[in-house]
Each structure stands twice: as C-alpha cells, then as structure tokens.
Write an enzyme that holds these catalytic residues in place. Structure first.
Site, mmCIF file in Angstrom:
data_model
loop_
_atom_site.group_PDB
_atom_site.id
_atom_site.type_symbol
_atom_site.label_atom_id
_atom_site.label_comp_id
_atom_site.label_asym_id
_atom_site.label_seq_id
_atom_site.Cartn_x
_atom_site.Cartn_y
_atom_site.Cartn_z
ATOM 1 C CE1 TYR A 138 -3.989 -1.974 -0.111
ATOM 2 C CE2 TYR A 138 -2.933 -3.251 1.609
ATOM 3 C CZ TYR A 138 -3.929 -3.112 0.665
ATOM 4 O OH TYR A 138 -4.857 -4.109 0.492
ATOM 5 C CG PHE A 431 -11.529 -0.861 9.782
ATOM 6 C CD1 PHE A 431 -10.598 -0.397 10.714
ATOM 7 C CD2 PHE A 431 -11.239 -0.749 8.430
ATOM 8 C CE1 PHE A 431 -9.401 0.179 10.277
ATOM 9 C CE2 PHE A 431 -10.049 -0.161 7.996
ATOM 10 C CZ PHE A 431 -9.129 0.285 8.926
HETATM 11 C C1 LIG Z 1 -2.949 -7.735 -2.764
HETATM 12 C C2 LIG Z 1 -3.805 -7.892 -4.011
HETATM 13 C C3 LIG Z 1 -5.191 -7.310 -3.730
HETATM 14 C C4 LIG Z 1 -3.139 -7.142 -5.156
HETATM 15 O O1 LIG Z 1 -4.013 -7.079 -6.268
HETATM 16 P P1 LIG Z 1 -3.474 -6.918 -7.787
HETATM 17 O O2 LIG Z 1 -4.648 -6.607 -8.637
HETATM 18 O O3 LIG Z 1 -2.614 -8.073 -8.117
HETATM 19 O O4 LIG Z 1 -2.568 -5.612 -7.664
HETATM 20 P P2 LIG Z 1 -2.142 -4.684 -8.908
HETATM 21 O O5 LIG Z 1 -1.988 -5.505 -10.148
HETATM 22 O O6 LIG Z 1 -3.063 -3.512 -8.995
HETATM 23 O O7 LIG Z 1 -0.739 -4.251 -8.385
HETATM 24 C C5 LIG Z 1 -0.325 -2.939 -8.266
HETATM 25 C C6 LIG Z 1 1.093 -2.892 -7.826
HETATM 26 O O8 LIG Z 1 1.206 -3.450 -6.513
HETATM 27 C C7 LIG Z 1 2.169 -4.501 -6.514
HETATM 28 N N1 LIG Z 1 1.666 -5.512 -5.595
HETATM 29 C C8 LIG Z 1 0.423 -5.991 -5.540
HETATM 30 N N2 LIG Z 1 0.327 -6.892 -4.556
HETATM 31 C C9 LIG Z 1 1.525 -6.963 -3.963
HETATM 32 C C10 LIG Z 1 2.058 -7.727 -2.897
HETATM 33 N N3 LIG Z 1 1.290 -8.606 -2.256
HETATM 34 N N4 LIG Z 1 3.343 -7.539 -2.559
HETATM 35 C C11 LIG Z 1 4.103 -6.652 -3.207
HETATM 36 N N5 LIG Z 1 3.662 -5.908 -4.269
HETATM 37 C C12 LIG Z 1 2.387 -6.066 -4.620
HETATM 38 C C13 LIG Z 1 2.204 -4.969 -7.945
HETATM 39 O O9 LIG Z 1 3.427 -5.620 -8.234
HETATM 40 C C14 LIG Z 1 2.060 -3.693 -8.699
HETATM 41 O O10 LIG Z 1 3.308 -2.992 -8.678
HETATM 42 P P3 LIG Z 1 3.647 -1.848 -9.744
HETATM 43 O O11 LIG Z 1 2.635 -0.763 -9.561
HETATM 44 O O12 LIG Z 1 5.021 -1.446 -9.335
HETATM 45 O O13 LIG Z 1 3.520 -2.524 -11.066
HETATM 46 C C15 LIG Z 1 -3.959 -9.392 -4.404
HETATM 47 O O14 LIG Z 1 -2.689 -9.926 -4.604
HETATM 48 C C16 LIG Z 1 -4.669 -10.248 -3.357
HETATM 49 O O15 LIG Z 1 -5.888 -10.360 -3.398
HETATM 50 N N6 LIG Z 1 -3.922 -10.871 -2.426
HETATM 51 C C17 LIG Z 1 -4.532 -11.761 -1.411
HETATM 52 C C18 LIG Z 1 -5.474 -11.044 -0.448
HETATM 53 C C19 LIG Z 1 -4.862 -9.791 0.147
HETATM 54 O O16 LIG Z 1 -3.727 -9.762 0.564
HETATM 55 N N7 LIG Z 1 -5.655 -8.722 0.207
HETATM 56 C C20 LIG Z 1 -5.237 -7.492 0.810
HETATM 57 C C21 LIG Z 1 -5.907 -7.364 2.130
HETATM 58 S S1 LIG Z 1 -5.381 -5.915 2.990
#
Ligand SMILES: CC(C)(COP(=O)(O)OP(=O)(O)OC[C@H]1O[C@@H](n2cnc3c(N)ncnc32)[C@H](O)[C@@H]1OP(=O)(O)O)[C@@H](O)C(=O)NCCC(=O)NCCS
Length: 431
Positions: A138, A431
């Site tokens: 984030y 939350f």
């Molecule tokens: C975390 C999550 C929501 C990311 O969704 P996503 O659609 O793959 O993310 P995006 O494609 O929009 O990624 C945007 C950027 O964040 C990075 N990123 C996304 N998830 C990441 C992670 N877990 N660790 C490190 N970098 C991450 C991507 O590499 C990308 O980097 P860039 O902007 O430099 O290219 C997804 O991996 C997920 O659902 N994970 C399991 C559940 C979870 O952790 N949810 C979050 C709860 S707080």
C-alpha cells in the site's frame, strides 16, 4: 490480455474481454461474497452473504467483473479516527480488498483503489485508513504505517503485584452478562477511544458481533468473560474481555487467560483491570495479543521480566493515507509552538505540494498549502506523511531510515519538536 475499464454500474457482462471496475448492486452480493471468500483463500462456496449484506452501503462496494464473474472485491466504510489531541476525523476506511489469483498483477487493485480514493477526496474526507495484509502493497498508493502494536505473555506467578494508582483504590470490578456488556460497553468504549490516538469508533453492528447478538454463517463466535471496572464514584471506566484455557493436566491448575479486549478510559482503570487479570485463581499465564507497543504494563509489575514477547509482535497495524493535508494537520495537536514546512510528493496527486504547519503554545495548529517562496524544512513521500499524521514514528527515526530528507538545517529537529507525543498511537481493532 483483457483491458480494464471503470464504469458506474453493471453493463450486463456478455463475456467480453473487458474487466469492468464498478459499484456492486445489492442483487449481486452473493456473487461478490463468493469472490471475497475465494480472494482470501477460503474455500467457502457461498461466502458470508448475510455478513456482506449487513455491511452493504450502495456505492461503497466495488467489484472487478470479468466474463460474468467478480474477480476483484473492495469496500470502504466511514469510520472516525482519533488524532493526537483528541479530535476525531471521519476517515475512508478500506476493507475487503481481494483480487483473484487468476487475475493478479493486472492493475485491478490499482484501478479500484484510485477510484475509491478519488471518491473519498470528493466527499471531503481528509484521510483514508486500512489494515495491510502485507507490508509492501500500500505504500505505492500513499499509505504509511500509522499505528504500532505488540503482544505480551505474562508469567502470572512471577509477575508479583500490579502497581495501581491511588485514584483506582475504592473502585470495583463486576462480571457482566453479554446483555449488560452490550449496554455498558459502548459508553466505556467512547471514553477510551476519545483518549486514544489511532482508535476507531465502533458501530451498533460491531457491538452486535461482539456480544453474539448478531451471528453470521461461517463466522465463529465464542462468548467471552467480561469484567467491568467502575471508578470509586461508581462510573463504568473500563472493561476486560477474556477466555480461559484450563487443561487440568495431572489435576494441576495451569490455566491461561487470553485477553480479547482491554479497554480503559484512563491509566487508573487500565492498571486496575490488569491487577484483576493477574489475580484470578488458577491462572499462571496471561496472554495479550495486542497492546500499544509502548504501553507501561511491564513496568506496573513487581517483576517486569515476567512479561515477555507474546510471539505475535507485528510492528505495524493500521495504515493511513492523507487526502487533504490542511484538514488533517489542522485537526491534530502539537507538542510545542513553532513552524515547519513539508514538501510532499504524491503520485496520485492528492497531497502533492508544500504545506506549512504553524503550531501555537496551546497545542492547536494550522496547516496551509504554500508556494515555492516558503523554503521546505523536510521533504517526503505521501506515505511518510501518513506515518506522521498520528506521530507513529519520531521524525528523527524516519530521517535516520532515509524516509524523509532534511531540506533546511534543523528541519528534522523542528518537525520532531512539533510532532512529539508521549505515547505512540494504537488501533485495537480491524474493520
Ligand atoms: C494484494 C492484491 C489485492 C493485489 O491485487 P493486484 O490486482 O494483483 O494488484 P495490482 O496488479 O493492482 O498491483 C499494483 C502494484 O502493486 C504490486 N503488488 C500488488 N500486490 C503486492 C504484494 N502482495 N506484494 C508486493 N507488491 C504487490 C504490484 O506488483 C504492482 O506494482 P507496480 O505498480 O510497481 O507494477 C492481491 O494480490 C490479493 O488479493 N492478495 C490476497 C489477499 C490480500 O492480501 N488482500 C489485501 C488485504 S489488505
């Protein structure tokens, strides 16, 4: 690869190869709940539909729809966050963030996040918050770790007495039913959260899920014991919820108390509740999963070495994103009079610019956007501004870690003097 578009509502997905980011309708919640469950890797066919339905607010649940399925979920709610000094700001609280493993790293989170943060800024919300599942997700959206916590495990037999301030003598403790807790808990919680920077408010449904009045399919509820502390004037001033494990091996009592919540309006109530917890018969261990990182608890004990790391000591918990710097930094308090100018870079644009904070001797402050003619004292990314908002880290520590740059000699020290707080912020619930 599918293209990602963001739209206002369902377009009757007909199998096209476009991934549509849009607000979810109430009638689609079953499909959205399923996507949410599988996004969190829970093989729960139906998802928690009753829970999701109860939380639904039109326009605030987003979905990424592809070929007739939701492959991404995202929701925001309004929650008040207490700032240093005791004022509360209405934050955009982000939750239920998932992207299906089949669609990861195609920009779906970025599309949902940028849309929601823009909407929050449009509503005039000065900050957004979330609980980060992983540290590295984030920061890129301008969120910084904003509250810390740690866990403790206390050897109750070694701890000795708990030092309790004189003003708690004459107070009393009573055990509550769930119904009584449901009535008295909210009143005590309000006293607590207004004194606790980083705390978030609790809504009626949050209380229902705690007391067992609201139970949702797939979410296990276990009735806790609840001890209420009344101050010497008889006013409810704190409560402790806990569960007990008592294995009775070889007929020897070796019980462990696990704290659910320790909520206190002031230091006296806090110490009185810890004294109670450590005085329960049969107990030889007290487990505390979340407590402020700098809580004085170990020092209240005759033997602070009885209080050791509980093995669940994540350093960060709630993350914060500033959307409107003048509003956020005019609402919090400051430790000393003075002026500091911050240069902030923000890829999403919300707080990209230069801001002067002028604090008065009474602790109030005013933050205004200023031009290049005001030399910056320090510069930082928007995510570091999020960390500074509740004073989660001292300026010197952020500087030493290379997270903020000193632009004018003495700038870090001026920032540190204004932003000093006695204790770090703490957020006690998700939350
Ligand atoms: C975390 C999550 C929501 C990311 O969704 P996503 O659609 O793959 O993310 P995006 O494609 O929009 O990624 C945007 C950027 O964040 C990075 N990123 C996304 N998830 C990441 C992670 N877990 N660790 C490190 N970098 C991450 C991507 O590499 C990308 O980097 P860039 O902007 O430099 O290219 C997804 O991996 C997920 O659902 N994970 C399991 C559940 C979870 O952790 N949810 C979050 C709860 S707080």
């Amino acid at each position: 690869m599918a293209t990602v578009t963001t739209t206002g509502g369902p377009h009757g997905d007909n199998g096209s190869d476009t991934i549509e980011i849009r607000a979810v309708q109430q009638t689609e919640l079953a499909a959205w709940a399923r996507a949410l469950s599988s996004g969190f890797m829970e093989a729960k066919g139906g998802g928690s539909l009753d829970y999701v339905t109860a939380q639904f607010e039109p326009g605030r649940a987003l979905g990424a729809a592809h070929r007739g399925r939701f492959v991404g979920t995202y929701r925001s709610v309004d929650r008040e966050i207490t700032l240093p000094g005791g004022k509360a700001l209405l934050a955009n609280a982000v939750t239920n963030v998932t992207v299906s493993a089949t669609h990861r790293r195609r920009g779906l989170l970025t599309a949902m996040m940028t849309r929601d943060l823009a909407a929050a800024a449009g509503r005039g919300q000065a900050i957004a918050v979330l609980i980060a599942a992983e540290y590295r997700i984030y920061g890129r959206y301008g969120f910084g770790p904003a509250t810390g916590r740690r866990s403790y495990s206390i050897d109750a037999l070694r701890a000795g007495n708990v030092r309790v301030p004189a003003e708690a003598e004459g107070g009393s403790i009573e055990l509550l039913t769930m119904e009584e807790w449901g009535k008295l808990g909210p009143e005590v919680f309000e006293l607590f959260r207004r004194n606790q920077p980083g705390a978030i408010d609790r809504r009626t449904t949050d209380w229902g899920t705690r007391t067992g009045e609201l139970q949702y399919s797939g979410k296990e509820w276990k009735e806790p014991l609840v001890a209420l502390y009344r101050d010497p004037a008889g006013r409810p001033a704190g409560y402790l919820t806990y569960t007990v494990k008592d294995p009775w091996t070889n007929l020897i009592t070796q019980a462990t108390v696990r704290v659910g919540e320790h909520i206190a309006a002031d230091r006296a109530a806090s110490a009185a509740l810890w004294r109670y917890a450590l005085s329960i018969d049969w107990i030889d261990r007290l487990e505390i999963p979340s407590i402020p990182a700098d809580d004085p608890l170990p020092l209240l004990l005759d033997d602070p070495r009885a209080c050791v790391d509980g093995g669940n000591s994540a350093a960060d918990f709630m993350w914060l994103r500033v959307l409107d710097a003048p509003a956020a930094f005019s609402a919090r308090s400051y430790a000393a009079p003075g002026r500091v100018v911050l240069q902030v870079s923000d890829k999403l644009g919300h707080v990209d610019g230069r801001f002067a904070i002028e604090a008065s001797a009474d602790g109030t402050g005013r933050c205004t956007a200023v031009g290049d003619d005001h030399p910056a004292d320090v510069s930082m990314d928007a995510s570091v501004l999020g960390t500074l908002c509740l004073s989660s880290e001292p300026a010197a520590r952020l500087h030493a870690a290379g997270l903020l740059t000193e632009e004018t000699p003495g700038g870090v020290s001026r920032l540190g003097t204004l932003f000093a707080t006695d204790f770090r912020p703490w957020c006690q619930q998700s939350f």
